[in-house]
Write a protein that holds these residues in place. Structure first.
Motif, PDB file in Angstrom:
ATOM      1  N   UNK A  24      13.556  -5.973 -24.584  1.00  0.00           N
ATOM      2  CA  UNK A  24      12.128  -6.077 -24.235  1.00  0.00           C
ATOM      3  C   UNK A  24      11.879  -5.840 -22.751  1.00  0.00           C
ATOM      4  N   UNK A  25      12.934  -6.044 -21.966  1.00  0.00           N
ATOM      5  CA  UNK A  25      12.732  -5.870 -20.524  1.00  0.00           C
ATOM      6  C   UNK A  25      12.646  -4.393 -20.201  1.00  0.00           C
ATOM      7  N   UNK A  26      11.540  -4.039 -19.557  1.00  0.00           N
ATOM      8  CA  UNK A  26      11.359  -2.638 -19.228  1.00  0.00           C
ATOM      9  C   UNK A  26      11.475  -2.478 -17.723  1.00  0.00           C
ATOM     10  N   UNK A  27      12.276  -1.518 -17.297  1.00  0.00           N
ATOM     11  CA  UNK A  27      12.385  -1.264 -15.866  1.00  0.00           C
ATOM     12  C   UNK A  27      11.181  -0.453 -15.426  1.00  0.00           C
ATOM     13  N   UNK A  28      10.487  -0.957 -14.421  1.00  0.00           N
ATOM     14  CA  UNK A  28       9.301  -0.259 -13.955  1.00  0.00           C
ATOM     15  C   UNK A  28       9.486   0.073 -12.478  1.00  0.00           C
ATOM     16  N   UNK A  29       9.645   1.363 -12.157  1.00  0.00           N
ATOM     17  CA  UNK A  29       9.736   1.712 -10.747  1.00  0.00           C
ATOM     18  C   UNK A  29       8.432   1.330 -10.044  1.00  0.00           C
ATOM     19  N   UNK A  30       8.567   0.948  -8.759  1.00  0.00           N
ATOM     20  CA  UNK A  30       7.422   0.539  -7.962  1.00  0.00           C
ATOM     21  C   UNK A  30       6.271   1.546  -8.083  1.00  0.00           C
ATOM     22  N   UNK A  31       6.653   2.814  -8.058  1.00  0.00           N
ATOM     23  CA  UNK A  31       5.677   3.877  -8.154  1.00  0.00           C
ATOM     24  C   UNK A  31       4.848   3.790  -9.432  1.00  0.00           C
ATOM     25  N   UNK A  32       5.554   3.505 -10.540  1.00  0.00           N
ATOM     26  CA  UNK A  32       4.840   3.466 -11.811  1.00  0.00           C
ATOM     27  C   UNK A  32       3.894   2.277 -11.900  1.00  0.00           C
ATOM     28  N   UNK A  33       4.303   1.195 -11.234  1.00  0.00           N
ATOM     29  CA  UNK A  33       3.438   0.022 -11.184  1.00  0.00           C
ATOM     30  C   UNK A  33       2.106   0.402 -10.540  1.00  0.00           C
ATOM     31  N   UNK A  34       2.205   1.209  -9.466  1.00  0.00           N
ATOM     32  CA  UNK A  34       0.985   1.630  -8.787  1.00  0.00           C
ATOM     33  C   UNK A  34       0.136   2.551  -9.664  1.00  0.00           C
ATOM     34  N   UNK A  35       0.836   3.394 -10.458  1.00  0.00           N
ATOM     35  CA  UNK A  35       0.091   4.251 -11.386  1.00  0.00           C
ATOM     36  C   UNK A  35      -0.715   3.382 -12.344  1.00  0.00           C
ATOM     37  N   UNK A  36      -0.041   2.359 -12.881  1.00  0.00           N
ATOM     38  CA  UNK A  36      -0.718   1.447 -13.808  1.00  0.00           C
ATOM     39  C   UNK A  36      -1.927   0.799 -13.132  1.00  0.00           C
ATOM     40  N   UNK A  37      -1.674   0.317 -11.892  1.00  0.00           N
ATOM     41  CA  UNK A  37      -2.756  -0.346 -11.168  1.00  0.00           C
ATOM     42  C   UNK A  37      -3.919   0.608 -10.956  1.00  0.00           C
ATOM     43  N   UNK A  38      -3.573   1.849 -10.634  1.00  0.00           N
ATOM     44  CA  UNK A  38      -4.624   2.825 -10.379  1.00  0.00           C
ATOM     45  C   UNK A  38      -5.362   3.164 -11.676  1.00  0.00           C
ATOM     46  N   UNK A  39      -4.619   3.229 -12.790  1.00  0.00           N
ATOM     47  CA  UNK A  39      -5.255   3.479 -14.088  1.00  0.00           C
ATOM     48  C   UNK A  39      -6.225   2.365 -14.457  1.00  0.00           C
ATOM     49  N   UNK A  40      -5.865   1.141 -14.050  1.00  0.00           N
ATOM     50  CA  UNK A  40      -6.740   0.018 -14.385  1.00  0.00           C
ATOM     51  C   UNK A  40      -7.859  -0.144 -13.367  1.00  0.00           C
ATOM     52  N   UNK A  41      -7.930   0.798 -12.420  1.00  0.00           N
ATOM     53  CA  UNK A  41      -9.016   0.768 -11.451  1.00  0.00           C
ATOM     54  C   UNK A  41      -8.816  -0.224 -10.323  1.00  0.00           C
ATOM     55  N   UNK A  42      -7.572  -0.749 -10.189  1.00  0.00           N
ATOM     56  CA  UNK A  42      -7.337  -1.766  -9.163  1.00  0.00           C
ATOM     57  C   UNK A  42      -7.246  -1.187  -7.752  1.00  0.00           C
ATOM     58  N   UNK A  43      -7.030   0.127  -7.673  1.00  0.00           N
ATOM     59  CA  UNK A  43      -6.882   0.717  -6.341  1.00  0.00           C
ATOM     60  C   UNK A  43      -8.173   1.358  -5.852  1.00  0.00           C
ATOM     61  N   UNK A  44      -9.233   1.145  -6.598  1.00  0.00           N
ATOM     62  CA  UNK A  44     -10.497   1.784  -6.193  1.00  0.00           C
ATOM     63  C   UNK A  44     -11.297   0.873  -5.268  1.00  0.00           C
ATOM     64  N   UNK A  45     -12.039   1.467  -4.373  1.00  0.00           N
ATOM     65  CA  UNK A  45     -12.968   0.710  -3.544  1.00  0.00           C
ATOM     66  C   UNK A  45     -12.335  -0.408  -2.765  1.00  0.00           C
ATOM     67  N   UNK A  46     -11.216  -0.124  -2.114  1.00  0.00           N
ATOM     68  CA  UNK A  46     -10.542  -1.176  -1.370  1.00  0.00           C
ATOM     69  C   UNK A  46     -11.026  -1.254   0.078  1.00  0.00           C
ATOM     70  N   UNK A  47     -12.168  -0.702   0.326  1.00  0.00           N
ATOM     71  CA  UNK A  47     -12.767  -0.943   1.643  1.00  0.00           C
ATOM     72  C   UNK A  47     -12.607   0.199   2.625  1.00  0.00           C
ATOM     73  N   UNK A  48     -11.727   1.140   2.307  1.00  0.00           N
ATOM     74  CA  UNK A  48     -11.617   2.311   3.178  1.00  0.00           C
ATOM     75  C   UNK A  48     -11.182   1.999   4.588  1.00  0.00           C
ATOM     76  N   UNK A  49     -10.232   1.089   4.719  1.00  0.00           N
ATOM     77  CA  UNK A  49      -9.770   0.729   6.056  1.00  0.00           C
ATOM     78  C   UNK A  49      -9.080   1.875   6.787  1.00  0.00           C
TER      79      UNK A  49
END
Lengths: 196, 167
Positions: A24-49
């Motif tokens: 059940x344990x799935x290896x997730x490269x850091x990069x793929x985690x970010x893809x997931x986050x971006x797919x879920x819209x978590x990387x949008x509108x972070x303030x444009x710093x």
């Protein structure tokens, strides 16, 4: 990938590590985690710093893979996507996936120096203000083998992520860079630079 | 490029390489995509696709003694460029293995000692201890002073740890 499909490899794993194989344990490269986050819209509108910061995305050979994996999904574009969602402006340039020379930086430094300076010059010509890499080894090589006339700040992309997200949690961190990013960071009002 | 004289034939060589690397050498079209893409090609004794041709001709000694197989860092750029899915990086890997196991002359002993220093360190600590690796490598090369300033700078910036890592 192979571990998942091969009973034989799972057995080898169990004898090597003396632990049962947990499927059940799935290896997730850091990069793929970010893809997931971006797919879920978590990387949008972070303030444009990073507003207006011109970035040369640099993957090096990190995403290159053997032909056997040709059909797997590839992650080129992720640095661009992440940085753009933080307000940065990725530039187009020719060296985004050119190898930095990895360990040849130690045993044949002249070869690595040649490659690194070619990459750095390319980034400067493309109008980028900094290079963003996803590989710690590339980061080190770009900083240590770069000639003084070709210096451009290099960031690991997690550094810029933390800069954009948490404000001042990274105080004192950036002075550990061998190519000092201070003037760029001040110019772009990124973080109060702590001396010491 | 200089002419390569075929003065030996090891009929089994290409089979050995294919067995070790799981790559199919006869798929190579010699289109030079691998050699064109390789960032290290200009410093290599023979180009990557030349190595494939030499293997096919059975030039075992020449191939195993060449600097090419050691200058390849396995970055896989060639494998990405190849239109016919020949795993060049795996071929280079198996050639290095063969060069070591058959006690062939090592064209780049410095590169091999560095690899050995890294592997030793992993065996000892479970992960790499960079400072130890560098010291060991520098001693093996009897070259203590090149990059000394860089090493000190890295120590000052806390990029190198003095004590070995705890697993």
């Amino acid at each position: 990938m192979e571990l998942k499909d091969s009973k034989e490899k799972q057995k080898t794993y169990e004898t090597l590590f003396d632990k049962p194989y947990q499927k059940d344990i799935q290896l997730l490269p850091f990069f793929e985690l970010l893809v997931e986050m971006s797919n879920e819209g978590l990387l949008k509108g972070l303030g444009g710093k990073l507003k207006g910061l011109k970035i040369a995305p640099y993957y090096g050979c990190m995403l290159a893979r053997p032909p056997k994996m040709n059909k797997q999904k590839n992650h080129y574009g992720l640095i661009e996507k992440t940085m753009a969602s933080l307000g940065g402006e990725p530039v187009q340039w020719p060296f985004l996936s050119t190898c930095c020379g990895t360990f040849l930086s130690v045993s044949r430094p002249e070869i690595s120096t040649k490659l690194v300076n070619r990459i750095m010059q390319g980034a400067i010509k493309s109008g980028a203000e900094c290079i963003v890499t996803a590989c710690a080894m590339c980061h080190l090589n770009l900083e240590i083998r770069c000639r003084p006339e070709n210096q451009l700040p290099v960031f690991h992309f997690s550094e810029l992520l933390s800069l954009a997200l948490e404000g001042n949690g990274s105080k004192g961190w950036f002075k550990r860079h061998l190519i000092n990013p201070q003037s760029l960071m001040e110019k772009r009002h990124l973080i109060p630079f702590v001396q010491g | 490029m200089d002419k390569i004289v075929i003065n030996e034939t090891s009929g089994e060589f290409s089979k050995q390489v294919e067995k070790l690397s799981h790559a199919n050498l006869s798929r190579c079209l010699h289109c030079l995509a691998c050699s064109g893409g390789c960032p290290f090609a200009e410093d290599m004794e023979y180009l990557p696709n030349t190595i494939i041709r030499m293997i096919q001709f059975g030039l075992k000694e020449k191939v195993l003694k060449s600097s090419t197989i050691w200058l390849c860092v396995g970055c896989n750029t060639c494998s990405m460029e190849c239109p016919n899915a020949v795993d060049m990086a795996a071929i280079m890997d198996s050639l290095r293995q063969m060069a070591i196991s058959e006690h062939s002359l090592i064209a780049e002993p410095g590169i091999l000692s560095f690899h050995n220093a890294v592997v030793d360190s992993i065996f000892r600590h479970g992960r790499t201890h960079k400072l130890e690796i560098m010291m060991k490598y520098k001693f093996s090369q009897k070259d203590l002073f090149s990059d000394m300033d860089l090493g000190l700078k890295m120590l000052a910036k806390k990029k190198l740890d003095l004590p070995p890592p705890t697993a």
